[in-house]
Design a protein around this motif. Structure first.
Motif, short mmCIF file in Angstrom:
data_model
loop_
_atom_site.label_atom_id
_atom_site.label_comp_id
_atom_site.label_asym_id
_atom_site.label_seq_id
_atom_site.Cartn_x
_atom_site.Cartn_y
_atom_site.Cartn_z
N LEU A 92 0.81 -1.21 0.00
CA LEU A 92 0.00 0.00 0.00
C LEU A 92 0.85 1.26 0.00
N ASP A 95 3.52 0.73 -3.77
CA ASP A 95 2.84 0.51 -5.05
C ASP A 95 1.58 1.37 -5.20
N VAL A 96 0.67 1.26 -4.24
CA VAL A 96 -0.61 1.95 -4.35
C VAL A 96 -0.43 3.46 -4.18
N ASN A 100 -1.51 6.17 -6.98
CA ASN A 100 -2.50 7.18 -6.62
C ASN A 100 -1.94 8.60 -6.67
N THR A 106 -5.06 2.02 -9.68
CA THR A 106 -4.26 1.14 -8.82
C THR A 106 -5.06 -0.08 -8.42
N HIS A 108 -4.66 -3.11 -5.61
CA HIS A 108 -3.93 -3.66 -4.47
C HIS A 108 -4.23 -5.14 -4.36
#
Length: 176
Positions: A92, A95-96, A100, A106, A108
């Motif tokens: 989170l 990557d996310v 974002n 995105t 997850h």
């Protein structure tokens, strides 16, 4: 996440998704952005080259770890608008957040590996990933609140109009 940590073999649970992405979008439009392989932590990008050979997709070289590295991603895909890209990952806060921050779609995922499969994972990353998932998705006030707050995407209308969630029933009916 496509392999066990620091592994070169595609995880069985990720294989169908990777093959579908390559088929739908084209191999040249699917890539890995790792916070280890392809970074300055990867001398001569040796790990990146090994992963590319093993999985058949590019590893984006970038100097700044996620959530940095946007210029290299845009250059790799030869696009100007990050909203045309999708970031898929199990972290989170890397990557996310990366996706974002720049308006990407995105997705997850939960970690593929557990137990002995996860023995090679970086201990700090393993602990942080677990805390991220419990904190943001747990059944407590903050977790329930976070599930109601999804960032708007430039092109995707949202979960109600165009669901992206995979359920066990949906995944088994699509494969059989």
């Amino acid at each position: 996440t496509l392999t066990a940590p620091y592994g070169l073999d595609i995880h069985p649970d990720a294989n169908d998704g990777l093959q579908a992405a390559k088929s739908v979008f084209g191999t040249e439009n699917v890539a890995i952005m790792s916070n280890s392989a392809g970074t300055m932590d990867d001398p001569d990008y040796e790990d990146a080259r090994r992963i590319e050979e093993a999985l058949g997709i590019a590893v984006i070289r970038h100097n700044e770890k996620k959530p940095g590295g946007l210029p290299e991603v845009l250059a790799h895909f030869n696009v100007d608008d990050p909203a045309t890209l999708c970031m898929v990952g199990d972290r989170l806060l890397t990557d996310v957040v990366f996706g974002n921050l720049y308006g990407m779609l995105t997705v997850h995922t939960m970690p593929l590996c557990k137990g002995s499969e996860n023995s090679q994972d970086n201990t700090v990353a393993k602990v942080i990933r677990s805390v991220e998932n419990i904190s943001l998705y747990g059944n407590w006030f903050g977790g329930r609140y976070m599930l109601t707050k999804r960032p708007q995407h430039k092109f995707w209308p949202g979960e109600e109009e165009c669901p992206l969630r995979m359920t066990p029933e949906a995944s088994s009916s699509s494969t059989g």
